[in-house]
Structures are given as C-alpha cells and as structure tokens.
Design a protein around this motif. Structure first.
Motif, mmCIF file in Angstrom:
data_model
loop_
_atom_site.group_PDB
_atom_site.id
_atom_site.type_symbol
_atom_site.label_atom_id
_atom_site.label_comp_id
_atom_site.label_asym_id
_atom_site.label_seq_id
_atom_site.Cartn_x
_atom_site.Cartn_y
_atom_site.Cartn_z
ATOM 1 N N PHE A 237 0.843 -1.200 0.000
ATOM 2 C CA PHE A 237 0.000 0.000 0.000
ATOM 3 C C PHE A 237 0.877 1.249 0.000
ATOM 4 C CE2 PHE A 237 -2.658 -3.357 1.702
ATOM 5 C CZ PHE A 237 -3.871 -3.134 1.075
ATOM 6 N N TRP A 238 0.565 2.201 -0.884
ATOM 7 C CA TRP A 238 1.410 3.384 -1.056
ATOM 8 C C TRP A 238 0.565 4.550 -1.557
ATOM 9 C CZ3 TRP A 238 2.692 5.608 -6.027
ATOM 10 C CH2 TRP A 238 2.040 4.988 -7.100
ATOM 11 N N PHE A 239 1.157 5.748 -1.537
ATOM 12 C CA PHE A 239 0.565 6.898 -2.230
ATOM 13 C C PHE A 239 1.677 7.677 -2.914
ATOM 14 C CE2 PHE A 239 1.427 8.441 2.052
ATOM 15 C CZ PHE A 239 1.938 9.720 1.861
ATOM 16 N N ILE A 240 1.334 8.491 -3.870
ATOM 17 C CA ILE A 240 2.320 9.092 -4.770
ATOM 18 C C ILE A 240 3.341 9.959 -4.039
ATOM 19 C CG2 ILE A 240 2.595 10.754 -6.672
ATOM 20 C CD1 ILE A 240 0.006 9.624 -7.856
ATOM 21 N N GLY A 241 2.901 10.723 -3.032
ATOM 22 C CA GLY A 241 3.821 11.620 -2.342
ATOM 23 C C GLY A 241 4.588 10.977 -1.202
ATOM 24 N N CYS A 242 4.575 9.647 -1.095
ATOM 25 C CA CYS A 242 5.230 8.931 0.012
ATOM 26 C C CYS A 242 6.671 8.596 -0.359
ATOM 27 C CB CYS A 242 4.440 7.669 0.332
ATOM 28 S SG CYS A 242 5.243 6.553 1.488
ATOM 29 N N ALA A 243 7.631 9.364 0.167
ATOM 30 C CA ALA A 243 9.045 9.124 -0.149
ATOM 31 C C ALA A 243 9.530 7.746 0.295
ATOM 32 C CB ALA A 243 9.901 10.227 0.483
ATOM 33 N N PRO A 244 9.205 7.282 1.516
ATOM 34 C CA PRO A 244 9.638 5.933 1.909
ATOM 35 C C PRO A 244 9.054 4.843 1.015
ATOM 36 C CG PRO A 244 9.011 7.194 3.854
ATOM 37 C CD PRO A 244 8.597 7.995 2.654
ATOM 38 N N CYS A 245 7.870 5.092 0.443
ATOM 39 C CA CYS A 245 7.275 4.115 -0.482
ATOM 40 C C CYS A 245 8.155 3.952 -1.717
ATOM 41 C CB CYS A 245 5.879 4.559 -0.897
ATOM 42 S SG CYS A 245 4.687 4.722 0.453
ATOM 43 N N TRP A 246 8.566 5.070 -2.282
ATOM 44 C CA TRP A 246 9.414 5.022 -3.475
ATOM 45 C C TRP A 246 10.772 4.402 -3.175
ATOM 46 C CZ3 TRP A 246 7.568 5.728 -8.194
ATOM 47 C CH2 TRP A 246 6.383 6.439 -8.344
ATOM 48 N N LYS A 247 11.245 4.598 -1.966
ATOM 49 C CA LYS A 247 12.537 4.028 -1.579
ATOM 50 C C LYS A 247 12.483 2.504 -1.582
ATOM 51 C CE LYS A 247 16.047 4.225 2.050
ATOM 52 N NZ LYS A 247 16.412 4.787 3.385
ATOM 53 N N LYS A 248 11.306 1.951 -1.287
ATOM 54 C CA LYS A 248 11.153 0.497 -1.216
ATOM 55 C C LYS A 248 10.792 -0.143 -2.557
ATOM 56 C CE LYS A 248 11.987 -0.682 3.043
ATOM 57 N NZ LYS A 248 13.008 -1.700 3.382
ATOM 58 N N PHE A 249 10.419 0.661 -3.529
ATOM 59 C CA PHE A 249 9.969 0.092 -4.794
ATOM 60 C C PHE A 249 11.036 -0.740 -5.523
ATOM 61 C CE2 PHE A 249 6.185 3.163 -5.435
ATOM 62 C CZ PHE A 249 5.360 2.267 -4.770
ATOM 63 N N PRO A 250 12.328 -0.386 -5.458
ATOM 64 C CA PRO A 250 13.312 -1.287 -6.095
ATOM 65 C C PRO A 250 13.264 -2.703 -5.522
ATOM 66 C CG PRO A 250 14.297 0.852 -5.670
ATOM 67 C CD PRO A 250 12.953 0.873 -5.005
ATOM 68 N N GLU A 251 13.024 -2.823 -4.212
ATOM 69 C CA GLU A 251 12.912 -4.150 -3.605
ATOM 70 C C GLU A 251 11.642 -4.852 -4.073
ATOM 71 O OE1 GLU A 251 13.615 -4.401 0.658
ATOM 72 O OE2 GLU A 251 14.656 -2.483 0.593
ATOM 73 N N LEU A 252 10.551 -4.086 -4.217
ATOM 74 C CA LEU A 252 9.306 -4.679 -4.713
ATOM 75 C C LEU A 252 9.496 -5.154 -6.146
ATOM 76 C CD1 LEU A 252 6.322 -5.164 -3.879
ATOM 77 C CD2 LEU A 252 5.770 -3.033 -5.073
ATOM 78 N N GLN A 253 10.242 -4.393 -6.946
ATOM 79 C CA GLN A 253 10.525 -4.787 -8.329
ATOM 80 C C GLN A 253 11.314 -6.097 -8.361
ATOM 81 O OE1 GLN A 253 9.500 -3.594 -11.218
ATOM 82 N NE2 GLN A 253 10.755 -4.908 -12.495
ATOM 83 N N GLN A 254 12.295 -6.214 -7.475
ATOM 84 C CA GLN A 254 13.084 -7.446 -7.409
ATOM 85 C C GLN A 254 12.212 -8.638 -7.041
ATOM 86 O OE1 GLN A 254 16.298 -6.727 -4.667
ATOM 87 N NE2 GLN A 254 17.299 -5.224 -5.981
ATOM 88 N N VAL B 296 -0.659 -1.253 -4.309
ATOM 89 C CA VAL B 296 -2.031 -0.747 -4.230
ATOM 90 C C VAL B 296 -1.989 0.728 -3.819
ATOM 91 C CG1 VAL B 296 -4.304 -1.051 -3.202
ATOM 92 C CG2 VAL B 296 -2.832 -3.041 -3.575
ATOM 93 N N ASN B 297 -2.424 1.572 -4.714
ATOM 94 C CA ASN B 297 -2.328 3.013 -4.515
ATOM 95 C C ASN B 297 -3.479 3.570 -3.699
ATOM 96 O OD1 ASN B 297 -3.273 5.886 -5.971
ATOM 97 N ND2 ASN B 297 -1.132 5.783 -5.382
ATOM 98 N N ARG B 298 -3.133 4.420 -2.751
ATOM 99 C CA ARG B 298 -4.160 5.174 -2.033
ATOM 100 C C ARG B 298 -4.398 6.481 -2.792
ATOM 101 N NH1 ARG B 298 -3.519 8.785 3.468
ATOM 102 N NH2 ARG B 298 -5.653 9.567 3.467
ATOM 103 N N PRO B 299 -5.616 6.753 -3.231
ATOM 104 C CA PRO B 299 -5.870 7.985 -3.991
ATOM 105 C C PRO B 299 -5.804 9.216 -3.098
ATOM 106 C CG PRO B 299 -7.933 6.859 -3.516
ATOM 107 C CD PRO B 299 -6.839 5.949 -3.036
#
Length: 261
Positions: free
Chosen positions: A156-173, A189-192
C-alpha cells in the motif's frame, strides 16, 4: 526529524554523540564563566523543546521516544564524563552510550514496527479475511474472491510517500523473482489523494521503469485493511486470509514460507 524510520536508530546514536560532545566541551571550557549545571539545564530544555516541536500526535511521540531518551542520556553522559569527582565516570559514560548504540542495531526498527503494526514480526495472530475491490489500469475490478488460491502480497502506497518510493526497487526485485509463478500475485495498491489526476498512479510507476502490477485502491480499502501508515505490506494466503502486515523486508520471508507449505 525524517519520517523514514529506518534511519532513526542511526539518528539517535548520532544525536547522543553530538550532544555529549558539545556539552562535555562546554562544561570543561566554560566552568569559570558559569556553573556547569547551567549547561545541563539548557541542554535538557533544548531536548524537551525539540521533543514537543516534533510531536504531531501521541502515536508519533511514542515512535520518537527512544530518540528523545537518547538525547537526554547524552546530556547526562556529558555531565558524568566532565565531572572529575565522580568515581568510575568513564564506565558510567560507556554504559549510557550503550542504549543509543543498541538502538542503531535494528532495535529502533523493531520498536517502530511494534508501534505501527502492534507486533514486532508482522505475523497476524488472528487471521482474517478482508473483502475488497480494487481496479487495474484498464479499469477492470479485482476482488478478494478473484485472488483465492493465490499468495497475494499488497504494497500500500501513495504518490507523495518518499519511503514508499525508496522500497519500490525491492518490490521490483520481488516481482521479477515470482513473476513466472502463477500462485504468487504481487501488487502495489495506490491510495488515492485529492491532488492526484486520473491515471497518475500507473503513469508514475511506469516512468520510473518499474513493471510490477499497480492497482487503484480506495480509502475504504485502506480502512478495511487498517492501513494508516505508508508503506504497509500485507500478505494474504491461498485461503484468502491476511497472515502478515508490516514491512516488505519481513514479508519476503512470509511469502517464501507459504510457498513451502
């Protein structure tokens, strides 16, 4: 204070060292100008002021409590270290240093995980089934019933969440690791948010070069899962029950364990 709590252990240790160094130096060098206790009082006041300046909520106060305690211990350690009359002052200073040092060894991460998710491991004690409905980029609905029989990981994430983006490389892996295993489904899963324009969640992920699946959630979905901090990762077993709620690092092991059953 950074909202990326993975750095808080190091921050507590660094804060202890800085306030200890400054206070010890001031006590040693300025005792002829004013009593050393003034330095201690001023430092404790600064710690208290810093604490209240960073407390938007009681829950956040609980999360940062180890940092505030580390700063206060830094003041105390400086007072002990700079007082020649105290026997074994070096030993006492070292003992006070141990608290922020241990925090830096992933203990802070465990503490915050407990505050956020009510547990230290992420394992959900009472397995529950959550009815949900989300949509993919084409506008097709996906429900919990559609995913029965799969091991589902939802980030679960939202667009302006910096820690979310930091974890996305791990999610991609993780996506690349399991993309050819049909029994595993991995979604972001995006929170609008009110500032988002239509399709922005999907566009922003693709622009970064990620190809894991993105789903558009709703506030109701977040509430039904009890997600109030981001990123939060949920793992659902093949029976459709939520078995994990926490951080991505620990969720990986849960997925692997479910595959071994």
């Amino acid at each position: 204070m950074s909202r990326d709590y993975n750095l808080w252990g190091f921050g507590a240790l660094l804060g202890f060292i800085l306030i200890f160094s400054i206070d010890a130096l001031c006590i040693k060098k300025l005792t002829k100008l004013f009593p050393s206790k003034w330095v201690i009082y001023a430092s404790l006041f600064a710690v208290i002021f810093y604490a209240f300046a960073n407390l938007p909520s009681l829950k956040f106060a609980m999360k940062v409590f180890p940092t505030i305690l580390s700063l206060a211990l830094g003041v105390l350690a400086a007072a002990v270290f700079a007082t020649d009359q105290i026997k074994n002052r070096y030993r006492y200073t070292f003992l006070l240093f141990l608290f922020p040092f241990v925090l830096n060894l992933n203990l802070y991460d465990t503490w915050v995980h407990y505050i956020e998710f009510g547990n230290t491991s992420g394992q959900v004690t009472d397995e529950i089934s959550v009815d949900f409905k989300v949509t993919d980029q084409e506008g097709r609905s996906i429900t919990n019933g559609d995913l029965k029989g799969k091991i589902v990981l939802m980030d679960f994430w939202f667009i302006g969440c910096a820690p979310c983006w930091k974890k996305f490389p791990e999610l991609q892996q993780l996506h690349e690791q399991y993309q050819h295993q049909p029994e595993v489904a991995i979604y972001a899963v995006n929170r609008p948010m009110s500032s988002d324009h239509p399709g922005q969640a999907f566009e922003s992920i693709r622009k970064k070069g990620y190809d894991f699946k993105v789903l558009q959630g709703t506030q109701k979905v977040m509430d039904d899962f009890g997600v109030y901090v981001y990123p939060t990762v949920v793992v659902i077993n093949k029976e459709g029950n939520m078995v994990f709620m926490g951080q991505l690092d620990k969720a990986k092991d849960v997925v692997e364990a479910l595959l071994q059953k």
